[in-house]
Design a protein around this motif. Sequence first.
Motif, PDB file in Angstrom:
ATOM      1  N   VAL A  59      40.781  19.919  47.249  1.00 16.59           N
ATOM      2  CA  VAL A  59      40.373  18.515  47.332  1.00 16.59           C
ATOM      3  C   VAL A  59      39.148  18.382  48.234  1.00 16.59           C
ATOM      4  O   VAL A  59      38.177  17.689  47.906  1.00 16.59           O
ATOM      5  CB  VAL A  59      41.528  17.637  47.851  1.00 16.59           C
ATOM      6  CG1 VAL A  59      41.022  16.246  48.243  1.00 16.59           C
ATOM      7  CG2 VAL A  59      42.609  17.503  46.786  1.00 16.59           C
ATOM      8  N   GLY A  60      39.181  19.043  49.384  1.00 20.78           N
ATOM      9  CA  GLY A  60      38.027  19.025  50.271  1.00 20.78           C
ATOM     10  C   GLY A  60      36.813  19.681  49.633  1.00 20.78           C
ATOM     11  O   GLY A  60      35.678  19.188  49.761  1.00 20.78           O
ATOM     12  N   GLN A  61      37.036  20.788  48.932  1.00 22.16           N
ATOM     13  CA  GLN A  61      35.935  21.478  48.257  1.00 22.16           C
ATOM     14  C   GLN A  61      35.315  20.583  47.191  1.00 22.16           C
ATOM     15  O   GLN A  61      34.096  20.609  46.965  1.00 22.16           O
ATOM     16  CB  GLN A  61      36.461  22.764  47.621  1.00 22.16           C
ATOM     17  CG  GLN A  61      35.400  23.718  47.145  1.00 22.16           C
ATOM     18  CD  GLN A  61      34.744  24.495  48.269  1.00 22.16           C
ATOM     19  OE1 GLN A  61      33.626  24.170  48.686  1.00 22.16           O
ATOM     20  NE2 GLN A  61      35.423  25.520  48.755  1.00 22.16           N
ATOM     21  N   THR A  62      36.130  19.760  46.545  1.00 18.81           N
ATOM     22  CA  THR A  62      35.620  18.837  45.532  1.00 18.81           C
ATOM     23  C   THR A  62      34.581  17.890  46.128  1.00 18.81           C
ATOM     24  O   THR A  62      33.548  17.607  45.508  1.00 18.81           O
ATOM     25  CB  THR A  62      36.772  18.008  44.924  1.00 18.81           C
ATOM     26  OG1 THR A  62      37.741  18.885  44.368  1.00 18.81           O
ATOM     27  CG2 THR A  62      36.260  17.077  43.841  1.00 18.81           C
ATOM     28  N   LEU A  63      34.852  17.402  47.322  1.00 25.54           N
ATOM     29  CA  LEU A  63      33.941  16.437  47.946  1.00 25.54           C
ATOM     30  C   LEU A  63      32.569  17.047  48.207  1.00 25.54           C
ATOM     31  O   LEU A  63      31.543  16.424  47.914  1.00 25.54           O
ATOM     32  CB  LEU A  63      34.556  15.921  49.250  1.00 25.54           C
ATOM     33  CG  LEU A  63      35.865  15.139  49.107  1.00 25.54           C
ATOM     34  CD1 LEU A  63      36.391  14.732  50.477  1.00 25.54           C
ATOM     35  CD2 LEU A  63      35.673  13.907  48.227  1.00 25.54           C
ATOM     36  N   VAL A  64      32.532  18.266  48.751  1.00 28.53           N
ATOM     37  CA  VAL A  64      31.231  18.857  49.054  1.00 28.53           C
ATOM     38  C   VAL A  64      30.506  19.278  47.782  1.00 28.53           C
ATOM     39  O   VAL A  64      29.277  19.167  47.689  1.00 28.53           O
ATOM     40  CB  VAL A  64      31.357  20.052  50.032  1.00 28.53           C
ATOM     41  CG1 VAL A  64      31.792  19.574  51.400  1.00 28.53           C
ATOM     42  CG2 VAL A  64      32.306  21.118  49.517  1.00 28.53           C
ATOM     43  N   ILE A  65      31.245  19.739  46.772  1.00 30.20           N
ATOM     44  CA  ILE A  65      30.594  20.146  45.531  1.00 30.20           C
ATOM     45  C   ILE A  65      30.033  18.934  44.791  1.00 30.20           C
ATOM     46  O   ILE A  65      28.929  18.985  44.238  1.00 30.20           O
ATOM     47  CB  ILE A  65      31.579  20.937  44.642  1.00 30.20           C
ATOM     48  CG1 ILE A  65      31.847  22.303  45.278  1.00 30.20           C
ATOM     49  CG2 ILE A  65      31.021  21.117  43.230  1.00 30.20           C
ATOM     50  CD1 ILE A  65      32.834  23.171  44.521  1.00 30.20           C
ATOM     51  N   LEU A  70      28.477  23.171  49.084  1.00 30.38           N
ATOM     52  CA  LEU A  70      29.482  24.205  48.865  1.00 30.38           C
ATOM     53  C   LEU A  70      30.012  24.629  50.220  1.00 30.38           C
ATOM     54  O   LEU A  70      29.328  24.489  51.227  1.00 30.38           O
ATOM     55  CB  LEU A  70      28.845  25.399  48.146  1.00 30.38           C
ATOM     56  CG  LEU A  70      29.756  26.491  47.579  1.00 30.38           C
ATOM     57  CD1 LEU A  70      30.519  25.957  46.370  1.00 30.38           C
ATOM     58  CD2 LEU A  70      28.928  27.699  47.157  1.00 30.38           C
ATOM     59  N   ASP A  71      31.245  25.131  50.266  1.00 29.20           N
ATOM     60  CA  ASP A  71      31.796  25.615  51.538  1.00 29.20           C
ATOM     61  C   ASP A  71      32.547  26.922  51.319  1.00 29.20           C
ATOM     62  O   ASP A  71      33.630  26.938  50.725  1.00 29.20           O
ATOM     63  CB  ASP A  71      32.729  24.578  52.159  1.00 29.20           C
ATOM     64  CG  ASP A  71      33.063  24.907  53.614  1.00 29.20           C
ATOM     65  OD1 ASP A  71      32.886  26.076  54.016  1.00 29.20           O
ATOM     66  OD2 ASP A  71      33.494  24.006  54.344  1.00 29.20           O
ATOM     67  N   SER A 254      39.614  27.825  45.487  1.00 25.77           N
ATOM     68  CA  SER A 254      39.364  26.381  45.537  1.00 25.77           C
ATOM     69  C   SER A 254      38.172  26.006  44.671  1.00 25.77           C
ATOM     70  O   SER A 254      38.196  24.984  43.965  1.00 25.77           O
ATOM     71  CB  SER A 254      39.136  25.929  46.982  1.00 25.77           C
ATOM     72  OG  SER A 254      37.989  26.538  47.553  1.00 25.77           O
ATOM     73  N   ILE A 255      37.133  26.828  44.686  1.00 30.21           N
ATOM     74  CA  ILE A 255      35.969  26.563  43.833  1.00 30.21           C
ATOM     75  C   ILE A 255      36.366  26.664  42.364  1.00 30.21           C
ATOM     76  O   ILE A 255      35.955  25.851  41.525  1.00 30.21           O
ATOM     77  CB  ILE A 255      34.823  27.541  44.165  1.00 30.21           C
ATOM     78  CG1 ILE A 255      34.323  27.300  45.596  1.00 30.21           C
ATOM     79  CG2 ILE A 255      33.678  27.386  43.171  1.00 30.21           C
ATOM     80  CD1 ILE A 255      33.336  28.338  46.083  1.00 30.21           C
ATOM     81  N   ILE A 260      37.384  24.313  37.067  1.00 27.08           N
ATOM     82  CA  ILE A 260      38.324  24.132  35.958  1.00 27.08           C
ATOM     83  C   ILE A 260      38.621  22.644  35.755  1.00 27.08           C
ATOM     84  O   ILE A 260      38.790  22.173  34.626  1.00 27.08           O
ATOM     85  CB  ILE A 260      39.627  24.908  36.233  1.00 27.08           C
ATOM     86  CG1 ILE A 260      39.366  26.413  36.147  1.00 27.08           C
ATOM     87  CG2 ILE A 260      40.718  24.514  35.238  1.00 27.08           C
ATOM     88  CD1 ILE A 260      40.540  27.259  36.580  1.00 27.08           C
ATOM     89  N   GLY A 261      38.657  21.895  36.856  1.00 27.59           N
ATOM     90  CA  GLY A 261      38.922  20.464  36.780  1.00 27.59           C
ATOM     91  C   GLY A 261      37.765  19.641  36.258  1.00 27.59           C
ATOM     92  O   GLY A 261      37.892  18.425  36.095  1.00 27.59           O
ATOM     93  N   GLY A 262      36.610  20.268  35.992  1.00 25.29           N
ATOM     94  CA  GLY A 262      35.510  19.565  35.359  1.00 25.29           C
ATOM     95  C   GLY A 262      34.409  19.088  36.274  1.00 25.29           C
ATOM     96  O   GLY A 262      33.470  18.440  35.820  1.00 25.29           O
ATOM     97  N   THR A 263      34.496  19.382  37.561  1.00 26.08           N
ATOM     98  CA  THR A 263      33.424  18.979  38.478  1.00 26.08           C
ATOM     99  C   THR A 263      32.230  19.905  38.311  1.00 26.08           C
ATOM    100  O   THR A 263      32.387  21.125  38.233  1.00 26.08           O
ATOM    101  CB  THR A 263      33.917  19.013  39.933  1.00 26.08           C
ATOM    102  OG1 THR A 263      34.935  18.028  40.102  1.00 26.08           O
ATOM    103  CG2 THR A 263      32.786  18.722  40.916  1.00 26.08           C
ATOM    104  N   ALA A 264      31.029  19.322  38.263  1.00 27.35           N
ATOM    105  CA  ALA A 264      29.811  20.110  38.073  1.00 27.35           C
ATOM    106  C   ALA A 264      29.421  20.801  39.367  1.00 27.35           C
ATOM    107  O   ALA A 264      29.348  20.165  40.419  1.00 27.35           O
ATOM    108  CB  ALA A 264      28.678  19.212  37.602  1.00 27.35           C
ATOM    109  N   LEU A 265      29.163  22.110  39.307  1.00 26.62           N
ATOM    110  CA  LEU A 265      28.736  22.836  40.499  1.00 26.62           C
ATOM    111  C   LEU A 265      27.391  22.334  41.012  1.00 26.62           C
ATOM    112  O   LEU A 265      27.072  22.495  42.192  1.00 26.62           O
ATOM    113  CB  LEU A 265      28.649  24.335  40.194  1.00 26.62           C
ATOM    114  CG  LEU A 265      29.963  25.114  40.248  1.00 26.62           C
ATOM    115  CD1 LEU A 265      29.745  26.553  39.769  1.00 26.62           C
ATOM    116  CD2 LEU A 265      30.538  25.105  41.656  1.00 26.62           C
TER     117      LEU A 265
END
Length: 324
Positions: A59-65, A70-71, A254-255, A260-265
């Motif tokens: 969830v935290g990784q989602t926010l920065v991506i 990236l973290d 986490s990345i 997989i959840g569809g968030t763009a890198l």
Amino acid sequence: MSALSFRAARRTVPGVYLALVLTLAIGWLVVVLSGGTLFTQATVVSLLHVAAGLGLVAVGQTLVIIGGSLDLSVAYVVSLSTLVAAEAMNGSDTALLPGVLLALAVSAGIGLLNGLLIARTRIDAFIATLGVGLLLKGYLDSGYDGPAGATSPALVQALGYQRIGPVPMSFLLLAAVAAGAWLTLRRTRFGHHLLAVGGDPEVARLSGVRNDRVLVAAHVLCSLCAGLAGVYLAARLGSGAPRVGTEGIYDLESIAAVVIGGTALAGGRGGVAGTVGGVLLLAGLDAVFNQLQLDAFAKQVVRGVVIIGAVAVYARRVIGKGRS
């Protein structure tokens, strides 16, 4: 920009959850044919425990991506926070709250450092967070040979093992954190700004968004989520573990869940709901693998195929939209 991002996030959710259902259905069939049972209470509880730890980090990784960053230090933040919490508590229930707050404060400090390195010194996020992670790795390797400290018994019972039916309290914690992040992205100015910064930093800046502050805040939140995952793992293990984050591969896992959840890198598109689906998909694969007693190499091969397939599907979707 933000409205488009929200619509993209909503479209990715059904796909990942459909993939989750198909994966569990096929996994159930394979396990049954091999003479085992997949959907027992013990298996479901184990699956949700795995999802809770990875999900908090993801969830935290989602926010920065989403913000275009990236973290790669999260695995070491997880490990360090287990030690900080366990050593501060030292087996005492009276030190439970100070131990948790100290672990989260240390995690937030690391996130602040990551954010400042990226936003103020313009160091690439990959290099900055990898460098911070290696600094933490050096400290952990030189300072600890094994488990240290003792987690508060009350925390072990409440967060580590207590559950409502088959649902662990840790998974309810993940649900609460994910809901908070979802509301933040959809309903707050910070969420709108984060999507804008990830979509086009220059346009966001010209629109009056303070890009640096947004990125720093996102990294602080990401590290806080990793710290919370560390507190949970300390509750599960009963002590601090200097290598639990790296052994769980929480940085790359986490990345993978986010992608997989569809968030763009590249940033600017995605959402927390899809990430939770990605986490459950990875946890579901683990449950199937454990029932089939596959070796570690086979597990990683299948995981790699799933991740590559998810990225390929996303890339085809983006290319298709660009041509239309």
